[in-house]
Scaffold this active site. Structure first.
Site, PDB file in Angstrom:
ATOM      1  N   SER A 134      13.189  47.610  27.330  1.00  0.00           N
ATOM      2  CA  SER A 134      12.568  47.431  25.944  1.00  0.00           C
ATOM      3  C   SER A 134      13.359  47.491  25.082  1.00  0.00           C
ATOM      4  O   SER A 134      12.788  47.314  23.671  1.00  0.00           O
ATOM      5  CB  SER A 134      11.629  48.569  26.007  1.00  0.00           C
ATOM      6  OG  SER A 134      12.234  49.898  25.940  1.00  0.00           O
ATOM      7  N   TYR A 147      34.636  43.893  19.954  1.00  0.00           N
ATOM      8  CA  TYR A 147      34.078  43.987  18.670  1.00  0.00           C
ATOM      9  C   TYR A 147      33.871  45.518  18.193  1.00  0.00           C
ATOM     10  O   TYR A 147      33.491  46.433  19.243  1.00  0.00           O
ATOM     11  CB  TYR A 147      32.578  43.504  18.698  1.00  0.00           C
ATOM     12  CG  TYR A 147      32.496  42.009  18.592  1.00  0.00           C
ATOM     13  CD1 TYR A 147      32.339  41.080  19.878  1.00  0.00           C
ATOM     14  CD2 TYR A 147      32.443  41.257  17.543  1.00  0.00           C
ATOM     15  CE1 TYR A 147      32.661  39.743  19.907  1.00  0.00           C
ATOM     16  CE2 TYR A 147      32.409  39.764  17.553  1.00  0.00           C
ATOM     17  CZ  TYR A 147      32.523  39.185  18.542  1.00  0.00           C
ATOM     18  OH  TYR A 147      32.633  37.885  18.802  1.00  0.00           O
TER      19      TYR A 147
END
Length: 302
Positions: A134, A147
């Site tokens: 979810s 990153y």
């Protein structure tokens, strides 16, 4: 309720993480080699209302690993696998010239082979987990590049994914924990995971050259690489390999019995950083969680 397997959960970081998850409503499968301490930990965990399956045994035993996964299935599935059990390979630690080869084999068996075998056993349950599905993609993946994420979820390319962030190091008015927005990650897939999560407890000995830590560090380095490949091969899972930093544990006392560990942080101080990975559905990668007394650059010394 979500379900987690935590190995080495009778004391130290495993027990502290189990207590935190039980307090959040998780059901648990926990193990340790010593039955007495494990039973004591399980009694404490059950006071939260959690269902707890406590199975004493050795993670290097295939039958024991199968029993752990079967117990998770009986609780309803598996959403988080925590490979926390560890072995040094020599107690106290020694230089590589004196490293007992049988000890190195044992360290590799506990730190590398057993986590992979347990993962293989648990993979069907982890793939079918919907606990994290979810969550949105908090940090988008782009190929295999690395990153550095900030709290605003903007990203700048980081050519060295193993350089640990030191933004909050040594600051009395900031958290010593490194959360999703404060860690360096290595992106491993192009989509956020839709299944469960794997948390492998590593060490900065996996990437730093500390005298006497060669055997243990080599085993943890292998675990790191194994985790990175797993993240590529299983993009539906979240795979986190975490250096918890310095802690006051029996493992460290056995590694360096002559050192005074009284100033080292307790394992419970590391748990909030681990929970942030879950709370943020953090992408797969290598994370550092420096707690308590950090070195000037924010990197723990072991």
């Amino acid at each position: 309720m979500p379900v987690a397997i935590i190995t080495g959960a009778s004391k130290g970081l495993g027990r502290a993480l189990a207590a935190a998850l039980a307090g959040r409503g998780w059901d648990l499968v926990v193990d340790a080699r010593s039955a007495g301490p494990l039973a004591e930990a399980a009694r404490e965990l059950r006071t939260t209302g959690a269902r707890v399956a406590a199975l004493p045994g050795d993670v290097t035993d295939g039958g024991h690993r199968a029993a752990l996964v079967a117990a998770a299935g009986e609780l309803g599935g598996l959403d988080l696998l925590v490979n926390n059990a560890s072995a040094l390979g020599a107690e106290p630690l020694v230089r590589l010239a004196d490293q007992p080869l049988d000890g190195l084999r044992a360290a590799l068996e506990v730190n590398v082979v057993a986590p992979l075998s347990l993962l293989q056993e648990a993979l069907p349950l982890l793939r079918s987990s919907s606990y994290l599905s979810s969550y949105g993609e908090l940090a988008p993946y782009i190929g295999n590049r690395s990153y550095r994420a900030d709290v605003g979820n903007s990203h700048a390319y980081d050519s060295d994914p193993y350089t640990k962030n030191a933004r909050n190091a040594g600051s009395s008015d900031s958290s010593p924990y490194i959360g999703i927005g404060d860690v360096v990650i290595e992106a491993n897939a192009e989509a956020a995971g839709t299944g469960g999560a794997v948390l492998n407890i590593s060490s900065d000995a996996a990437v730093e050259a500390y005298p006497t830590w060669g055997g243990y560090g080599a085993a943890k380095a292998a675990l790191d690489q194994q985790s990175a490949v797993l993240a590529v091969e299983e993009p539906g899972l979240r795979v986190w390999w975490v250096d918890p930093g310095d802690m006051r544990t029996d493992l460290y006392a056995a590694a360096a019995p002559d050192e005074d560990a009284s100033g080292r942080p307790l394992p419970a101080t590391v748990v909030p950083a681990l929970l942030r990975l879950l709370d943020g559905a953090a992408p797969s990668g290598r994370y550092a969680a420096a707690a308590g007394t950090a070195a000037p650059d924010g990197v723990s010394t072991r």
